[in-house]
Design a protein around this motif. Sequence first.
Motif: not given
Length: 460
Positions: A166, A188, A193
């Motif tokens: 992330e 992406r 993420r």
Amino acid sequence: MNTREELRKLPSVDRLLQAPELAQAIAEWGHNLVADLARAVIERAREAVLGGAPCPGYEALARDVAGELERVTRPSLRPIINATGVIIHTNLGRAPLSAAARAAMAAVAQGYSNLEYDLEAGRRGSRYDHAVTLLCQLTGAEDAVVVNNNAGAVLLALAGVAAGREVIVSRGQLVEIGGGFRVPDVMRQSGARLVEVGTTNRTHLRDYEAAIGPETGALLRVHQSNFRIIGFTAEVPLSEMVALAHQHDLPVIDDLGSGTLLDTTVYGLAPEPRVQESVAAGADLVTFSGDKLLGGPQAGIIVGKARWIQVLRRHPLIRALRVDKTTLAGLQATLLHYLRGEAEQEIPVWRMIAARPEDLECRARAWTAALKAHGIAADVAPAQSAVGGGSLPGETLPTTAVVLTPRSAEALGRALREGDPPVVARVVEDRVWLDPRTVLPEEETALLSAIRIAWERIHG
Ligand SMILES: *Cc1c(COP(=O)(O)O)cnc(C)c1O
């Protein structure tokens, strides 16, 4: 008029190719290309005749073929004169290069170079070594790597440090840059993420803190290059993001977009973030463009901590983003101007930003006098230039423009674009505005003659 009879007057391709004015064209470009164009010209004429037009003469048809050939064989990418007053104009190729940068690029383009060859050791070297020392010297960073453009730099940074993990970013920084660069899309593609925190106008340190978890790979800051949020706003200073990230052993990526090595406030502009400041604030990876305010060739530059730069240099994606030898040569020459403290004199983008209002007015008055002498309706008027290139939105620099009042501003604007060299100016209502700030001094003669030709074309 008898259509049948007119159609019979159309020459065959073979007969048209015998026209004396096409002999040279066939010798130069070969029979096949000219024959294809002749066929197309005859076909167009046939359709016109079927629509009731008279058959064009043999010579007119031959001239059409020559005209088509000229259109087809002219390189589509060519130099133009930027009279818009937008200094870093992405549609017009962004930064014009310094004489030294151009010379360096020509020199490595002409023959072989030590692009990936270590001259001292006599064996394979790395293209990623070339601008590193200069970049570190100028920014205070430990290490650096150069790729094809800044979008690629951001992609590589995210893929290198946070693929499959992330990345935390403020909602106020999910920007779209012209040409479809959207931060969420790039993330992406990198395999990272996106975790959005805060709101459009306000993001606090506690928002980042609450989002950090076992899956977090990095914190990302993106400079709001081309827009500005005003009013009730809050952003977390980079140094505070860095302190928080480092407590959790996470890197901070800072995408500056343009970035700059010089202080824009000296020129009466708002502050554009400086690369050195991001490095000093402790950002692990700082990305910026080579051809925005740096004023060099198209490139994406990443400076930062050696630990992370090494990861990027070994990443498979770097091969797909690799920078060309001419770019590296031009970039080095551009960086040397900064090191010598001569950027404002030598780098066109900075020369344009630093141009004195009285000098711009003087040039505008000289152009106006020259144009008036040819009966062209020209005058000077105060105007505003822009920095452009997705930097310093809404910021302008005072200038003096040459304002033309033709029969049709639309038509003059088009005639200028279709000229040789093409000139791009600003058409506002019934006037055409030309800003001397973005016209290089060596382009002035060509500009004035292009204006005269375009003016005559539309005024007969
Ligand atoms: C311009 C910009 C980019 C893209 O840089 P290129 O050199 O055009 O690839 C990325 N991020 C930000 C914030 C920008 O302003």
